[in-house]
Design a protein around this motif. Structure first.
Motif, short mmCIF file in Angstrom:
data_model
loop_
_atom_site.label_atom_id
_atom_site.label_comp_id
_atom_site.label_asym_id
_atom_site.label_seq_id
_atom_site.Cartn_x
_atom_site.Cartn_y
_atom_site.Cartn_z
N ASN A 87 0.83 -1.21 0.00
CA ASN A 87 0.00 0.00 0.00
C ASN A 87 0.87 1.26 0.00
OD1 ASN A 87 -2.33 -1.56 0.07
ND2 ASN A 87 -2.62 -1.32 2.28
N ALA A 88 1.94 1.25 0.78
CA ALA A 88 2.83 2.41 0.85
C ALA A 88 3.50 2.64 -0.50
CB ALA A 88 3.89 2.19 1.93
N ARG A 89 3.94 1.58 -1.14
CA ARG A 89 4.57 1.69 -2.46
C ARG A 89 3.59 2.33 -3.45
NH1 ARG A 89 5.30 -1.08 -7.23
NH2 ARG A 89 7.44 -1.21 -7.98
N GLU A 90 2.36 1.86 -3.45
CA GLU A 90 1.35 2.38 -4.37
C GLU A 90 1.07 3.86 -4.09
OE1 GLU A 90 -2.26 3.81 -5.84
OE2 GLU A 90 -2.13 3.25 -3.72
N GLN A 91 0.96 4.23 -2.81
CA GLN A 91 0.70 5.63 -2.46
C GLN A 91 1.82 6.54 -2.95
OE1 GLN A 91 0.14 5.82 1.82
NE2 GLN A 91 -2.07 5.48 1.65
N LEU A 92 3.05 6.14 -2.71
CA LEU A 92 4.19 6.98 -3.08
C LEU A 92 4.36 7.10 -4.59
CD1 LEU A 92 6.73 5.95 -0.32
CD2 LEU A 92 5.51 8.12 -0.53
N LEU A 93 4.18 6.01 -5.30
CA LEU A 93 4.29 6.08 -6.77
C LEU A 93 3.18 6.95 -7.35
CD1 LEU A 93 5.45 2.45 -7.63
CD2 LEU A 93 6.80 4.58 -7.72
N ALA A 94 1.99 6.90 -6.76
CA ALA A 94 0.89 7.75 -7.22
C ALA A 94 1.19 9.23 -6.97
CB ALA A 94 -0.41 7.35 -6.53
N SER A 150 2.22 7.55 3.71
CA SER A 150 3.53 6.87 3.71
C SER A 150 4.71 7.83 3.81
CB SER A 150 3.69 5.99 2.45
OG SER A 150 2.59 5.13 2.30
N PHE A 151 4.46 9.04 4.28
CA PHE A 151 5.52 10.04 4.38
C PHE A 151 5.94 10.19 5.84
CE2 PHE A 151 2.78 11.29 0.87
CZ PHE A 151 3.69 11.35 -0.17
N LYS A 152 7.20 9.95 6.11
CA LYS A 152 7.74 10.17 7.45
C LYS A 152 8.64 11.40 7.35
CE LYS A 152 8.97 7.11 11.17
NZ LYS A 152 9.49 5.78 11.46
N ALA A 153 8.01 12.57 7.44
CA ALA A 153 8.70 13.83 7.20
C ALA A 153 9.80 14.11 8.22
CB ALA A 153 7.70 14.98 7.19
N GLU A 154 9.67 13.55 9.42
CA GLU A 154 10.71 13.77 10.44
C GLU A 154 11.91 12.86 10.21
OE1 GLU A 154 7.77 10.80 12.01
OE2 GLU A 154 7.75 12.58 10.79
N GLY A 155 11.85 12.04 9.19
CA GLY A 155 12.96 11.14 8.83
C GLY A 155 13.34 11.32 7.38
N LEU A 156 13.54 10.21 6.69
CA LEU A 156 13.98 10.25 5.29
C LEU A 156 12.92 10.72 4.32
CD1 LEU A 156 15.94 6.86 5.13
CD2 LEU A 156 16.89 9.19 5.20
N GLY A 157 11.67 10.81 4.76
CA GLY A 157 10.60 11.26 3.87
C GLY A 157 10.86 12.62 3.27
#
Length: 192
Positions: A87-94, A150-157
């Motif tokens: 699900n995370a992969r799909e969200q980020l690619l979209a 799927s965004f971890k803005a406080e990290g690598l996001g």
């Protein structure tokens, strides 16, 4: 001053609230976080923030209870927590090369008086173009399955972002501190 209660089990929200230097406790509310049919995303996060605070009011009758909820919006699509790699992969690619708006709801309930302040703080992210390999490396390193969109803005996001815009960068992590300080001051809390 009434004691502060953060209605959340989120480590991210706890770390943000600690920045204010005020004592607080945490308790996780048990509510149905389902998106109602036809409910605008802004109303969803405001409702869930309020419901999280209200869910703890009877067990904490003399507290200032902070509730917060967040979704990411891509076009007309609401992106919640992905829970799985796929699900995370799909969200980020979209989201590749697109604009994603994070909507963070915030509620401050005075469980003694019943007064409840509720707001939504938007924050917009313009995404870089992402290829499947980069997305997979990010997901394996960060595992952001409990983060909206799927965004971890406080990290690598943050490495996935081209640019950002909004009134409060802390809203991107899940608790808009600037707006929370306004709410606390309205309740007479002496914020340092």
């Amino acid at each position: 001053m009434l004691p502060l209660l953060l209605a959340s089990s989120s480590v991210y929200r706890r770390e943000l609230l600690a920045r204010l230097g005020l004592p607080f406790v945490c308790s996780s509310p048990d509510i149905d976080e389902s998106h109602r049919p036809g409910e605008p995303a802004i109303e969803l996060v405001k409702r869930l923030s309020r419901e999280k605070a209200l869910a703890l009011a009877s067990s904490h009758p003399a507290h200032l209870i902070i509730g917060s909820d967040q979704v990411a919006v891509l076009g007309e699509r609401v992106l919640g927590k992905p829970h799985t790699f796929e699900n995370a992969r799909e969200q980020l690619l979209a989201a590749s090369g697109a604009q994603v708006t994070f909507l963070t709801g915030l509620a401050l309930l005075n469980s003694q008086t019943g007064a409840c302040q509720v707001d939504c703080v938007p924050f917009t992210v313009n995404m870089r173009l992402l290829d499947p390999e980069r997305v997979e490396r990010y997901l394996l390193a960060e595992q952001p399955y409990d983060c909206a969109g799927s965004f971890k803005a406080e990290g690598l996001g943050v490495s996935l972002f081209q640019s950002t815009e909004g009134p409060d960068a802390t809203s991107l992590v899940g608790l808009p501190l600037i707006r929370l300080v306004d709410m606390l001051l309205a309740e007479g809390v002496p914020v340092p």
